[in-house]
Design an enzyme around this catalytic site. Structure first.
Site, PDB file in Angstrom:
ATOM      1  CG  LEU A  84      -1.815  -1.234   1.367  1.00  0.00           C
ATOM      2  CD1 LEU A  84      -2.540  -1.224   2.722  1.00  0.00           C
ATOM      3  CD2 LEU A  84      -2.832  -1.259   0.230  1.00  0.00           C
ATOM      4  CB  SER A 125      10.021   5.192  -1.490  1.00  0.00           C
ATOM      5  OG  SER A 125       9.732   6.561  -1.558  1.00  0.00           O
ATOM      6  CE1 TYR A 150       4.626   3.451   0.340  1.00  0.00           C
ATOM      7  CE2 TYR A 150       5.603   5.653   0.439  1.00  0.00           C
ATOM      8  CZ  TYR A 150       5.439   4.434  -0.208  1.00  0.00           C
ATOM      9  OH  TYR A 150       6.110   4.192  -1.389  1.00  0.00           O
ATOM     10  CE  LYS A 154       7.450   1.129  -0.320  1.00  0.00           C
ATOM     11  NZ  LYS A 154       7.178  -0.187  -0.922  1.00  0.00           N
TER      12      LYS A 154
HETATM   13  P1  NAD Z   1       0.076   0.379  -7.085  1.00  0.00           P
HETATM   14  O1  NAD Z   1      -0.857   0.508  -5.939  1.00  0.00           O
HETATM   15  O2  NAD Z   1      -0.402   0.840  -8.409  1.00  0.00           O
HETATM   16  O3  NAD Z   1       0.541  -1.143  -7.221  1.00  0.00           O
HETATM   17  C1  NAD Z   1       0.701  -1.987  -6.107  1.00  0.00           C
HETATM   18  C2  NAD Z   1      -0.043  -3.284  -6.417  1.00  0.00           C
HETATM   19  O4  NAD Z   1       0.124  -4.168  -5.309  1.00  0.00           O
HETATM   20  C3  NAD Z   1      -1.542  -3.086  -6.621  1.00  0.00           C
HETATM   21  O5  NAD Z   1      -1.913  -3.706  -7.831  1.00  0.00           O
HETATM   22  C4  NAD Z   1      -2.194  -3.757  -5.418  1.00  0.00           C
HETATM   23  O6  NAD Z   1      -3.427  -4.342  -5.748  1.00  0.00           O
HETATM   24  C5  NAD Z   1      -1.127  -4.786  -5.043  1.00  0.00           C
HETATM   25  N1  NAD Z   1      -1.090  -5.195  -3.637  1.00  0.00           N
HETATM   26  C6  NAD Z   1      -1.060  -4.413  -2.529  1.00  0.00           C
HETATM   27  N2  NAD Z   1      -1.005  -5.187  -1.426  1.00  0.00           N
HETATM   28  C7  NAD Z   1      -1.011  -6.476  -1.840  1.00  0.00           C
HETATM   29  C8  NAD Z   1      -0.972  -7.736  -1.184  1.00  0.00           C
HETATM   30  N3  NAD Z   1      -0.928  -7.830   0.142  1.00  0.00           N
HETATM   31  N4  NAD Z   1      -0.986  -8.859  -1.942  1.00  0.00           N
HETATM   32  C9  NAD Z   1      -1.056  -8.785  -3.296  1.00  0.00           C
HETATM   33  N5  NAD Z   1      -1.090  -7.623  -3.968  1.00  0.00           N
HETATM   34  C10 NAD Z   1      -1.060  -6.494  -3.248  1.00  0.00           C
HETATM   35  O7  NAD Z   1       1.432   1.120  -6.686  1.00  0.00           O
HETATM   36  P2  NAD Z   1       2.690   1.471  -7.582  1.00  0.00           P
HETATM   37  O8  NAD Z   1       2.734   2.939  -7.749  1.00  0.00           O
HETATM   38  O9  NAD Z   1       2.741   0.603  -8.763  1.00  0.00           O
HETATM   39  O10 NAD Z   1       3.849   1.092  -6.576  1.00  0.00           O
HETATM   40  C11 NAD Z   1       4.446  -0.180  -6.567  1.00  0.00           C
HETATM   41  C12 NAD Z   1       5.434  -0.275  -5.420  1.00  0.00           C
HETATM   42  O11 NAD Z   1       6.387   0.774  -5.546  1.00  0.00           O
HETATM   43  C13 NAD Z   1       4.788  -0.093  -4.046  1.00  0.00           C
HETATM   44  O12 NAD Z   1       5.442  -0.934  -3.139  1.00  0.00           O
HETATM   45  C14 NAD Z   1       5.073   1.353  -3.723  1.00  0.00           C
HETATM   46  O13 NAD Z   1       5.125   1.595  -2.354  1.00  0.00           O
HETATM   47  C15 NAD Z   1       6.434   1.536  -4.359  1.00  0.00           C
HETATM   48  N6  NAD Z   1       6.716   2.943  -4.677  1.00  0.00           N
HETATM   49  C16 NAD Z   1       5.829   3.642  -5.446  1.00  0.00           C
HETATM   50  C17 NAD Z   1       6.075   4.968  -5.729  1.00  0.00           C
HETATM   51  C18 NAD Z   1       5.101   5.771  -6.550  1.00  0.00           C
HETATM   52  O14 NAD Z   1       5.166   6.989  -6.530  1.00  0.00           O
HETATM   53  N7  NAD Z   1       4.190   5.175  -7.312  1.00  0.00           N
HETATM   54  C19 NAD Z   1       7.233   5.572  -5.258  1.00  0.00           C
HETATM   55  C20 NAD Z   1       8.128   4.833  -4.486  1.00  0.00           C
HETATM   56  C21 NAD Z   1       7.862   3.492  -4.203  1.00  0.00           C
HETATM   57  C1  UD1 Z   2       5.035  11.472  -2.806  1.00  0.00           C
HETATM   58  C2  UD1 Z   2       5.002  10.846  -1.449  1.00  0.00           C
HETATM   59  C3  UD1 Z   2       6.308  10.094  -1.200  1.00  0.00           C
HETATM   60  C4  UD1 Z   2       6.560   9.107  -2.321  1.00  0.00           C
HETATM   61  C5  UD1 Z   2       6.563   9.857  -3.645  1.00  0.00           C
HETATM   62  C6  UD1 Z   2       6.762   8.914  -4.799  1.00  0.00           C
HETATM   63  C7  UD1 Z   2       3.546  12.364  -0.219  1.00  0.00           C
HETATM   64  C8  UD1 Z   2       3.483  13.376   0.887  1.00  0.00           C
HETATM   65  N1  UD1 Z   2       4.778  11.880  -0.457  1.00  0.00           N
HETATM   66  O1  UD1 Z   2       6.095  12.404  -2.844  1.00  0.00           O
HETATM   67  O2  UD1 Z   2       6.253   9.408   0.020  1.00  0.00           O
HETATM   68  O3  UD1 Z   2       7.803   8.478  -2.144  1.00  0.00           O
HETATM   69  O4  UD1 Z   2       5.289  10.518  -3.799  1.00  0.00           O
HETATM   70  O5  UD1 Z   2       6.210   9.377  -5.958  1.00  0.00           O
HETATM   71  O6  UD1 Z   2       2.548  11.976  -0.788  1.00  0.00           O
HETATM   72  N2  UD1 Z   2       1.782  19.103  -5.222  1.00  0.00           N
HETATM   73  C9  UD1 Z   2       1.009  20.221  -5.372  1.00  0.00           C
HETATM   74  N3  UD1 Z   2      -0.335  20.069  -5.480  1.00  0.00           N
HETATM   75  C10 UD1 Z   2      -0.943  18.834  -5.465  1.00  0.00           C
HETATM   76  C11 UD1 Z   2      -0.134  17.693  -5.333  1.00  0.00           C
HETATM   77  C12 UD1 Z   2       1.231  17.863  -5.192  1.00  0.00           C
HETATM   78  O7  UD1 Z   2       1.524  21.334  -5.394  1.00  0.00           O
HETATM   79  O8  UD1 Z   2      -2.181  18.759  -5.557  1.00  0.00           O
HETATM   80  C13 UD1 Z   2       3.245  19.262  -5.107  1.00  0.00           C
HETATM   81  C14 UD1 Z   2       3.797  18.733  -3.809  1.00  0.00           C
HETATM   82  O9  UD1 Z   2       3.814  19.715  -2.827  1.00  0.00           O
HETATM   83  C15 UD1 Z   2       5.226  18.343  -4.256  1.00  0.00           C
HETATM   84  C16 UD1 Z   2       5.063  17.952  -5.714  1.00  0.00           C
HETATM   85  O10 UD1 Z   2       3.839  18.518  -6.141  1.00  0.00           O
HETATM   86  O11 UD1 Z   2       6.059  19.462  -4.173  1.00  0.00           O
HETATM   87  C17 UD1 Z   2       5.006  16.454  -5.929  1.00  0.00           C
HETATM   88  O12 UD1 Z   2       4.029  15.917  -5.049  1.00  0.00           O
HETATM   89  P1  UD1 Z   2       3.621  14.371  -5.078  1.00  0.00           P
HETATM   90  O13 UD1 Z   2       3.302  13.962  -6.452  1.00  0.00           O
HETATM   91  O14 UD1 Z   2       2.588  14.164  -4.025  1.00  0.00           O
HETATM   92  O15 UD1 Z   2       4.972  13.639  -4.717  1.00  0.00           O
HETATM   93  P2  UD1 Z   2       5.940  13.818  -3.428  1.00  0.00           P
HETATM   94  O16 UD1 Z   2       5.325  14.659  -2.399  1.00  0.00           O
HETATM   95  O17 UD1 Z   2       7.282  14.198  -3.928  1.00  0.00           O
END
Ligand code: NAD
Ligand code: UD1
Length: 341
Positions: A84, A125, A150, A154
């Site tokens: 999540l 992350s 969250y 990580k």
């Molecule tokens: P996402 O929510 O789109 O994908 C995660 C998937 O995992 C989903 O399809 C969800 O259904 C599945 N899932 C969650 N819990 C589960 C469980 N217990 N068993 C089986 N499936 C489960 O998210 P994403 O953006 O693709 O991110 C993927 C990974 O990368 C996550 O671990 C997230 O924390 C990490 N991450 C994402 C970002 C981002 O900005 N998107 C940044 C840094 C790290």
């Molecule tokens: C977010 C997560 C961070 C995660 C990262 C990965 C939060 C607080 N942090 O980071 O844990 O690792 O995504 O992608 O959610 N912004 C606006 N208006 C909005 C939305 C965002 O101005 O409606 C700005 C934010 O202040 C920030 C930038 O856009 O400066 C990016 O925001 P966001 O996409 O939420 O990412 P992060 O905060 O960098």
């Protein structure tokens, strides 16, 4: 052909990574409980690749369910995306976040041990660097104090994998610290499909550009940055996906231990610059107002990319324009997101 188990492979980053794995000759098995994704992703992946991927609707916290996946497939390595990820939700629901994110990884590692699987790539992350303002972040930058459950999951799971690598010497681990993954596959068939009102910048801008949301609030324009808004290292999800393939190839050359890589572009883009780039992509103005700072935001966050380039040969190729245009292509082709199951 080596088989990779992709947990969370129906999600945003996982689904794009499945395509890269397929394109690079890997066989893929997906395990996902669909808590934040939809079955339609599988159809879309088939349209893009011509391949119907083997999919198990399982909860990775459920050892018996997940064991079936290991029993029925000759798994060579795991990429663990299942988790999540909504920061605000994690503050409201800490127990669910700790329980899901920690148990799913522990269950995966338990079964990897049971079935002799030695390689794992873990989605970490940049959030683990905490609120430091000492940029760019290198892999050696100190881990910080996280501001939400969250982030702590990580931080903790990185430590869990370090401890496991000591206890199980043949285990090879890649911790990938993503910066800000955005954009979508060039086909516009898959992309980020958040439920409800998005929290993150790109999904929010897309919905404003599409007219579904009225206006964007920029969180703070009084930071000590060139235009007063925060700088972030946005990376195209398809570049990020390629980073996973490189990480798996790298693990195949290792015999033990934990490796950590930042996956970013090394470049900071401000919120105002992101809005301008998106306006260019969609061809019209994005209504926005400047509001107060969001709690927990740091002014500047971008990656040092040296290690990933030197060790993995990884370099993000796509520009902020590519990120915006692919995001807009996905948004216009799927105005309501993917159909519900
Ligand atoms: P996402 O929510 O789109 O994908 C995660 C998937 O995992 C989903 O399809 C969800 O259904 C599945 N899932 C969650 N819990 C589960 C469980 N217990 N068993 C089986 N499936 C489960 O998210 P994403 O953006 O693709 O991110 C993927 C990974 O990368 C996550 O671990 C997230 O924390 C990490 N991450 C994402 C970002 C981002 O900005 N998107 C940044 C840094 C790290
Ligand atoms: C977010 C997560 C961070 C995660 C990262 C990965 C939060 C607080 N942090 O980071 O844990 O690792 O995504 O992608 O959610 N912004 C606006 N208006 C909005 C939305 C965002 O101005 O409606 C700005 C934010 O202040 C920030 C930038 O856009 O400066 C990016 O925001 P966001 O996409 O939420 O990412 P992060 O905060 O960098």
């Amino acid at each position: 052909m080596a088989t990779v188990l992709v947990t969370g492979g129906m999600g945003f980053i996982g689904s794009h990574t499945v395509i890269s794995l397929h394109n690079n000759g890997f066989d893929v098995v997906i395990a996902d409980n669909l808590s934040n994704s939809k079955t339609e992703v599988l159809n879309r992946l088939e349209t893009i690749t011509g391949k119907r991927f083997k999919f198990y609707k399982v909860d990775c916290c459920n050892k018996e369910e997940l064991r079936k996946v290991f029993e029925e497939n000759d798994i060579d390595s795991v990429i663990h995306f299942a988790g999540l990820k909504a920061v605000g939700e994690s503050v409201r629901m800490p127990v669910e976040y700790y329980s899901n994110n920690i148990n799913s990884l522990l269950t995966v590692v338990t079964l990897m041990n049971e079935f002799g699987v030695k390689k794992i790539v873990f989605s970490s992350s940049a959030t683990v660097y905490g609120e430091s303002e000492d940029v760019p972040f290198t892999e050696e930058s100190p881990l910080g104090t996280c501001t939400n459950p969250y982030g702590w999951t990580k931080w903790m799971l990185e430590q869990v994998l370090r401890d496991c690598s000591v206890a199980y010497p043949e285990l090879r681990v890649c911790l990938l610290r993503y910066f800000n993954p955005v954009g979508a596959h060039e086909s516009g068939l898959i992309g980020e499909d958040p439920r409800g009102i998005p929290n993150n910048l790109f999904p929010y801008i897309s919905k404003v550009a599409a007219g579904t949301l009225e206006k964007l609030t920029v969180f703070g324009n009084d930071y000590d940055t060139p235009d007063g808004t925060c700088l972030r290292d946005y990376i195209h999800v398809c570049d990020l996906a390629d980073g996973h393939v490189r990480s798996l190839n790298y693990l195949a050359t290792q015999s033990e231990g934990v490796s950590v890589f930042n996956l970013g572009t090394g470049k900071g883009t401000s919120v105002v610059e992101a809005i301008k780039a998106f306006e260019k992509a969609c061809g019209h103005e994005i209504p926005h107002v400047f509001g107060p700072r969001r709690a927990g935001d740091i002014p500047v966050c971008y990656a040092s990319t040296d290690k990933a380039r030197e060790v993995l040969g990884f370099e993000a190729k796509r520009t902020i324009e590519d990120m915006c245009s692919s995001c807009w292509n996905w948004q216009t082709k799927n105005p309501q997101g993917l159909p519900e199951d």
